[in-house]
Scaffold this motif. Structure first.
Motif, mmCIF file in Angstrom:
data_model
loop_
_atom_site.group_PDB
_atom_site.id
_atom_site.type_symbol
_atom_site.label_atom_id
_atom_site.label_comp_id
_atom_site.label_asym_id
_atom_site.label_seq_id
_atom_site.Cartn_x
_atom_site.Cartn_y
_atom_site.Cartn_z
ATOM 1 N N LEU A 7 0.842 -1.192 0.000
ATOM 2 C CA LEU A 7 0.000 0.000 0.000
ATOM 3 C C LEU A 7 0.878 1.244 0.000
ATOM 4 C CD1 LEU A 7 -2.784 -0.893 2.598
ATOM 5 C CD2 LEU A 7 -2.783 -1.250 0.132
ATOM 6 N N ILE A 8 0.582 2.172 -0.918
ATOM 7 C CA ILE A 8 1.358 3.407 -1.052
ATOM 8 C C ILE A 8 0.410 4.597 -1.114
ATOM 9 C CG2 ILE A 8 3.223 2.211 -2.278
ATOM 10 C CD1 ILE A 8 2.127 3.546 -4.886
ATOM 11 N N SER A 9 0.982 5.794 -0.931
ATOM 12 C CA SER A 9 0.207 7.020 -1.122
ATOM 13 C C SER A 9 0.888 8.000 -2.062
ATOM 14 C CB SER A 9 -0.032 7.733 0.223
ATOM 15 O OG SER A 9 -0.916 6.991 1.024
ATOM 16 N N ARG A 29 6.681 -12.796 -3.750
ATOM 17 C CA ARG A 29 6.500 -12.090 -5.012
ATOM 18 C C ARG A 29 5.402 -11.046 -4.838
ATOM 19 N NH1 ARG A 29 10.605 -14.202 -5.807
ATOM 20 N NH2 ARG A 29 11.320 -15.440 -7.586
ATOM 21 N N PRO A 30 5.526 -9.894 -5.509
ATOM 22 C CA PRO A 30 4.494 -8.861 -5.416
ATOM 23 C C PRO A 30 3.281 -9.237 -6.259
ATOM 24 C CG PRO A 30 6.210 -8.152 -6.942
ATOM 25 C CD PRO A 30 6.652 -9.473 -6.365
ATOM 26 N N VAL A 31 2.086 -9.083 -5.686
ATOM 27 C CA VAL A 31 0.861 -9.412 -6.421
ATOM 28 C C VAL A 31 -0.049 -8.200 -6.618
ATOM 29 C CG1 VAL A 31 0.875 -11.845 -5.754
ATOM 30 C CG2 VAL A 31 -0.330 -10.175 -4.303
ATOM 31 N N LEU A 32 0.174 -7.110 -5.857
ATOM 32 C CA LEU A 32 -0.665 -5.925 -5.995
ATOM 33 C C LEU A 32 0.017 -4.723 -5.352
ATOM 34 C CD1 LEU A 32 -3.526 -4.760 -6.786
ATOM 35 C CD2 LEU A 32 -4.152 -5.144 -4.386
ATOM 36 N N ILE A 33 -0.060 -3.578 -6.048
ATOM 37 C CA ILE A 33 0.290 -2.293 -5.440
ATOM 38 C C ILE A 33 -1.008 -1.494 -5.416
ATOM 39 C CG2 ILE A 33 1.743 -0.247 -5.535
ATOM 40 C CD1 ILE A 33 3.293 -2.982 -5.423
ATOM 41 N N ALA A 34 -1.437 -1.072 -4.236
ATOM 42 C CA ALA A 34 -2.693 -0.328 -4.098
ATOM 43 C C ALA A 34 -2.427 1.011 -3.431
ATOM 44 C CB ALA A 34 -3.707 -1.132 -3.288
ATOM 45 N N PRO A 38 -5.551 7.834 -6.595
ATOM 46 C CA PRO A 38 -5.435 7.323 -7.961
ATOM 47 C C PRO A 38 -4.352 8.019 -8.776
ATOM 48 C CG PRO A 38 -7.521 8.502 -7.666
ATOM 49 C CD PRO A 38 -6.880 8.407 -6.320
ATOM 50 N N PHE A 39 -3.864 9.182 -8.301
ATOM 51 C CA PHE A 39 -2.823 9.915 -9.009
ATOM 52 C C PHE A 39 -1.441 9.704 -8.389
ATOM 53 C CE2 PHE A 39 -6.845 12.248 -9.440
ATOM 54 C CZ PHE A 39 -7.021 12.100 -10.811
ATOM 55 N N ALA A 40 -1.315 8.791 -7.435
ATOM 56 C CA ALA A 40 -0.013 8.513 -6.818
ATOM 57 C C ALA A 40 0.979 8.071 -7.892
ATOM 58 C CB ALA A 40 -0.146 7.428 -5.753
ATOM 59 N N ALA A 41 2.127 8.726 -7.937
ATOM 60 C CA ALA A 41 3.128 8.430 -8.965
ATOM 61 C C ALA A 41 3.615 6.989 -8.891
ATOM 62 C CB ALA A 41 4.307 9.399 -8.825
ATOM 63 N N GLY A 42 3.561 6.395 -7.721
ATOM 64 C CA GLY A 42 4.023 5.021 -7.562
ATOM 65 C C GLY A 42 3.194 4.008 -8.339
ATOM 66 N N VAL A 51 3.567 -5.004 -12.190
ATOM 67 C CA VAL A 51 2.808 -5.417 -11.005
ATOM 68 C C VAL A 51 1.389 -4.847 -11.108
ATOM 69 C CG1 VAL A 51 2.718 -5.439 -8.489
ATOM 70 C CG2 VAL A 51 4.935 -5.397 -9.647
ATOM 71 N N PRO A 52 0.356 -5.654 -10.887
ATOM 72 C CA PRO A 52 -1.018 -5.142 -10.927
ATOM 73 C C PRO A 52 -1.228 -4.031 -9.897
ATOM 74 C CG PRO A 52 -1.005 -7.547 -10.888
ATOM 75 C CD PRO A 52 0.408 -7.109 -10.644
ATOM 76 N N THR A 53 -2.104 -3.073 -10.242
ATOM 77 C CA THR A 53 -2.356 -1.938 -9.351
ATOM 78 C C THR A 53 -3.851 -1.756 -9.129
ATOM 79 O OG1 THR A 53 -2.446 -0.332 -11.160
ATOM 80 C CG2 THR A 53 -0.281 -0.709 -10.137
ATOM 81 N N ALA A 54 -4.166 -1.047 -8.047
ATOM 82 C CA ALA A 54 -5.543 -0.660 -7.746
ATOM 83 C C ALA A 54 -5.494 0.646 -6.970
ATOM 84 C CB ALA A 54 -6.236 -1.738 -6.911
ATOM 85 N N ALA A 55 -6.542 1.451 -7.130
ATOM 86 C CA ALA A 55 -6.627 2.707 -6.381
ATOM 87 C C ALA A 55 -8.053 2.903 -5.883
ATOM 88 C CB ALA A 55 -6.213 3.885 -7.254
ATOM 89 N N VAL A 56 -8.158 3.300 -4.619
ATOM 90 C CA VAL A 56 -9.440 3.664 -4.024
ATOM 91 C C VAL A 56 -9.242 5.051 -3.423
ATOM 92 C CG1 VAL A 56 -11.173 3.110 -2.274
ATOM 93 C CG2 VAL A 56 -10.017 1.261 -3.529
#
Length: 195
Positions: A7-9, A29-34, A38-42, A51-56
Motif C-alpha cells: 500500500l502506497i500514497s 512475489r508482489p501481487v498488488l500495489i494499491a 489514484p494519481f499517486a506516482a508510484g 505489477v497489478p495496481t488498484a486505487a481507491v
C-alpha cells in the motif's frame, strides 16, 4: 511462495525497492500495489514494473474510514496476499482492518521507534538534539507505530542537519532495511535486523 501486496500514497520509492528485491530465490512475489490516491506516482511505476495496481480514492469517503477500508479490501482480498506492506501509506487504518491482517502487516516508519511515532519525525529528532536517527520496520497493531520491531537502521545526525537533509539519509537507510526485513519475514525467520 508468499504473496505480497503493498500500500502506497505517493511516489513509492520503498515500494520500488521491495518489488526489485522480490526476484530469484526470494521467498515472496508482489501481487498488488494499491493506493488511496489514484494519481499517486508510484502506481505508474508499479505498472511499468509489471505489477497489478488498484486505487481507491479516500477523498470520496470523507469522514467514513470504515467505508474507505471496505472498498480497499475488495482488490486486496482478490489478490490474496500473505503479507501486506505499508510503504508510505498515509492513512491511519482502523483496528478492524488491522486485526484482519494481524501478524501479516508490516510498516516502515522514519524514526527509531519507540521514539517519535507519528509525523515530523526528523524535525523532532533535531529539536531533541539526538546524535542519531533512523528508521524502523514493525508489525502493525491497532496502536499507531507501536507494533513489535522487526528491524532498525541507524544514521548519524550531522552538524547543520535540516529535517530534509536528515530525511534523505534516513530514506536511503529505509531502502536497505525494508527489503532485508521482508525477505526474512517471508522466509519465516525469527529475530530482528539491525543495520
Amino acid at each position: 511462495m508468499k504473496r505480497v501486496a503493498i500500500l502506497i500514497s505517493g511516489g513509492g520509492s520503498n515500494m520500488i525497492r521491495l518489488v526489485e528485491s522480490m526476484t530469484g530465490d526470494h521467498p515472496a512475489r508482489p501481487v498488488l500495489i494499491a493506493s488511496n490516491d489514484p494519481f499517486a506516482a508510484g502506481l505508474a511505476k508499479a505498472e511499468a514494473m509489471g505489477v497489478p495496481t488498484a486505487a481507491v480514492d479516500h477523498r470520496g469517503f470523507r469522514g467514513d474510514r470504515a467505508a474507505f477500508e471496505a472498498a480497499l479490501l475488495g482488490p486486496l482480498l482478490d489478490a490474496r496476499p500473505d503479507i501486506l506492506c505499508l510503504a508510505g501509506f498515509m492513512r491511519i487504518l482502523t483496528p478492524g482492518f488491522v486485526e484482519r491482517f494481524q501478524g501479516q502487516m508490516l510498516n516502515i516508519h522514519p524514526s527509531l521507534l519507540p521514539k517519535y511515532p507519528g509525523l515530523h519525525t526528523h524535525a523532532r529528532a533535531l529539536e531533541a538534539g539526538d546524535a542519531e536517527a533512523g528508521c524502523t520496520v514493525h508489525l502493525v497493531t491497532p496502536v499507531l507505530d507501536d507494533g513489535p520491531v522487526l528491524g532498525q537502521a541507524r544514521v548519524p545526525v550531522l552538524a547543520g542537519d535540516t529535517p530534509d537533509a536528515l530525511a534523505a539519509r534516513v530514506l536511503t537507510a529505509e531502502h536497505r532495511l525494508y527489503p532485508a526485513v521482508l525477505r526474512r519475514f517471508a522466509a519465516g525467520q525469527a529475530g530482528r535486523i539491525d543495520l
